[in-house]
Enzyme design. Structure first.
Site, PDB file in Angstrom:
ATOM      1  CE1 TYR A  42      13.350  15.906  -6.801  1.00 13.21           C
ATOM      2  CE2 TYR A  42      13.811  17.497  -8.535  1.00 13.21           C
ATOM      3  CZ  TYR A  42      13.656  17.199  -7.185  1.00 13.21           C
ATOM      4  OH  TYR A  42      13.800  18.187  -6.244  1.00 13.21           O
ATOM      5  CD  GLU A  43      14.463   7.235  -8.481  1.00 11.31           C
ATOM      6  OE1 GLU A  43      15.662   6.936  -8.591  1.00 11.31           O
ATOM      7  OE2 GLU A  43      13.710   6.725  -7.632  1.00 11.31           O
ATOM      8  CB  SER A  44       9.530  10.905 -11.130  1.00 13.31           C
ATOM      9  OG  SER A  44       9.982  12.230 -10.979  1.00 13.31           O
ATOM     10  N   GLY A  45      11.473  11.266 -13.938  1.00 20.61           N
ATOM     11  CA  GLY A  45      11.495  11.629 -15.350  1.00 20.61           C
ATOM     12  C   GLY A  45      11.430  13.119 -15.620  1.00 20.61           C
TER      13      GLY A  45
ATOM     14  CG  HIS B 104      14.338   2.559  -9.780  1.00 22.28           C
ATOM     15  ND1 HIS B 104      13.528   1.647  -9.162  1.00 22.28           N
ATOM     16  CD2 HIS B 104      14.104   3.753  -9.166  1.00 22.28           C
ATOM     17  CE1 HIS B 104      12.837   2.265  -8.201  1.00 22.28           C
ATOM     18  NE2 HIS B 104      13.175   3.529  -8.194  1.00 22.28           N
TER      19      HIS B 104
END
Lengths: 242, 269
Positions: A42-45, B104
């Site tokens: 997930y791009e949130s890390g 991003h």
């Protein structure tokens, strides 16, 4: 049906870059049914999240708590996405054109938009750097357009060879799943071709929801309806989330 | 050394009209209470920077605090549009909003360059997209070693960055953990920084994987329990998903939003 069809397209130990909504539902459904080894990023890390319910957002605490590693956002994009370590990127679209180019920025003119959309997020580099891109989108003449108003994420440009000319490393969109059927780029031209109809959908339904002169594969297939196992897994994921 | 201050004093001292201000937090640890204090103090002409402008930026834009937005994805995550942001871009209400739009990857790299003391960052990005044609801060650059053409983006160095964290000690050392987004980079890239924390403690207990921002790298710390609401602080609070859903109706029309912003202005910090 979109979630089930997308889940079926995932397999084995593929590393999947997951956005919230349908991609997340599909990836978690695949992990709970035929692909328990799937690696969710997930791009949130979070690398290797294993949530037992559907996360409410890409930053849901359960993604961090069940991950192999929690990393910063610059690291997600620079170390993991950019060098091509992710097999499949999942993208949505407000507009998608016949060559799989995606718009999530504006409808109308950029300076004076009719509709201002959320924007790029991680999508441009996901579309450029993942091994392949799967697009999930609800299909209508508003979303399936001849030319997108704004190229937020590059698909196949104006046809086969454009990605290579620009030096893009991934294969781009190889699969488009809608609520009506499944599309794949033509081997020669890279134009999206209808390859499968979902259960209960007619070819006329698809043509009516496509903003260009649609090409249909000669061996047009049918998406099998969801199995009892798939439905049960989907229900249990959804129930666990409420 | 970081000064321990009240939220009102810290915002009053660190955020001036016309500043470039970043409030960061990637879903987790969003400094919402600090955003409300900026509204309450009536700041104007701010350039707001944030990778994912969500509810707190919708509120700041609707309240007329912003002249410009630098961002990569603006929406109410999992719910839909930001109606105040859209009203500003589509109709110029309450004032026209200039936008500088990135991806991003581009924004994350701009903060990294800023934190690194470099003028720009290089990434393999944006190629083939229309973003480069509408955003002046995206430029091609040729690698001096291989000749490959890549993309350069300029460093982001906000006048002030505000983040929320779990805790700080009384000397102003800050500890944060969980999803860390770009918070560390955004603080280190900024000329001044404010960290709101869930609690100020005598001693920072070590936490595996936690980031510590030493007191000398932070300008001010303010104790604001629940200061990330409706986002969350891992170990302290849960995300208030109902609030995100409810914001859609509140923000949909100017009158509904006007009533909300009046309540915020009247509430004491």
């Amino acid at each position: 049906m979109m979630a089930v069809a997308a889940a079926r397209a995932l397999s084995g130990r593929q590393r999947v870059f997951v956005g919230i909504g349908l991609p997340s539902t599909a990836a978690n459904l695949a992990r709970r049914t035929h692909a328990p080894e799937l690696v969710l990023v997930y791009e949130s890390g979070t690398l290797g999240s294993k949530p037992d319910r559907l996360p409410a957002s890409i930053g849901d605490g359960i993604l961090a708590e069940t991950a192999d590693a929690v990393i910063s956002v610059p690291e997600v994009f620079n170390y993991w996405l950019q060098p091509g370590r992710i097999d499949i990127g999942f993208l949505g679209a407000a507009q998608l054109d016949r060559f799989g180019n995606i718009n999530t920025t504006v409808v109308g003119d950029y300076a004076r938009p009719r509709v201002r959309l959320p924007g790029a997020g991680g999508a441009p580099e996901i579309a450029a750097s993942c091994g392949e891109v799967y697009v999930v989108v609800r299909q209508s003449r508003r979303s399936f357009v001849e030319r997108v108003d704004f190229v937020t994420s590059f698909g196949h440009g104006g046809g086969r060879g454009d990605r290579e000319r620009l030096g893009l490393r991934g294969a781009g969109p190889t699969l488009v799943i809608t609520d009506l059927g499944v599309f794949r780029p033509d081997a020669e031209t890279a134009e999206l071709v209808l390859t499968d109809l979902h259960d209960g959908v007619s070819l006329d339904d698809v043509r009516a929801a496509t903003g260009w002169d649609l090409k249909v594969a000669p061996d047009l297939g049918r998406t099998p309806p969801p199995t009892a196992e798939e439905l049960a897994a989907l229900r249990s994921l959804k129930e666990a989330s409420t | 050394m970081a000064e321990i201050a009240t939220l009102a004093d810290a915002v009053g001292e660190l955020v001036a009209d016309g500043d470039v201000v970043a409030l960061e937090g990637f879903t987790h640890l969003i400094p919402v209470a600090a955003g409300h204090e900026i509204i309450r103090q009536g700041r104007r002409d701010l350039t707001l920077v944030r990778m994912t402008p969500d509810i707190v930026y919708d509120q700041l834009i609707g309240a007329g605090c912003a002249r410009k937005l630098v961002f990569s994805w603006g929406g109410n995550p999992g719910v839909g549009s930001l109606h105040r942001f859209r009203d500003a871009v589509e109709n110029g209400w309450p004032r026209a909003l200039e936008i500088e739009e990135h991806s991003h990857a581009g924004m994350a790299n701009r903060y990294v360059a800023g934190a690194s003391g470099l003028p720009f960052a290089v990434l393999r990005g944006y190629v083939g997209t229309d973003l480069a044609s509408v955003t002046a801060s995206i430029k091609p650059i040729t690698c001096p070693f291989t000749g490959e053409v890549l993309t350069a983006v300029p460093a982001l160095n906000p006048d002030v960055t505000i983040v929320h964290a779990q805790r700080a000690d009384r000397r102003g050392n800050v500890q944060l953990w969980g999803l860390l987004g770009v918070q560390k980079e955004a603080v280190l890239a900024a000329r001044r920084s404010l960290v709101t924390v869930e609690e100020v403690v005598d001693e920072l207990t070590p936490v595996p994987g936690a980031v510590v921002l030493p007191s000398w790298a932070v300008t001010a710390v303010a104790e604001v329990p629940g200061g990330a609401h409706p986002s969350y602080a891992q170990g302290y609070s849960e995300r208030d998903n109902a609030y995100y859903a409810a914001w859609d109706a509140i923000s949909r029309d100017r009158d509904g939003f006007g009533a909300w912003v009046e309540r915020i202005r009247e509430a004491a910090a």
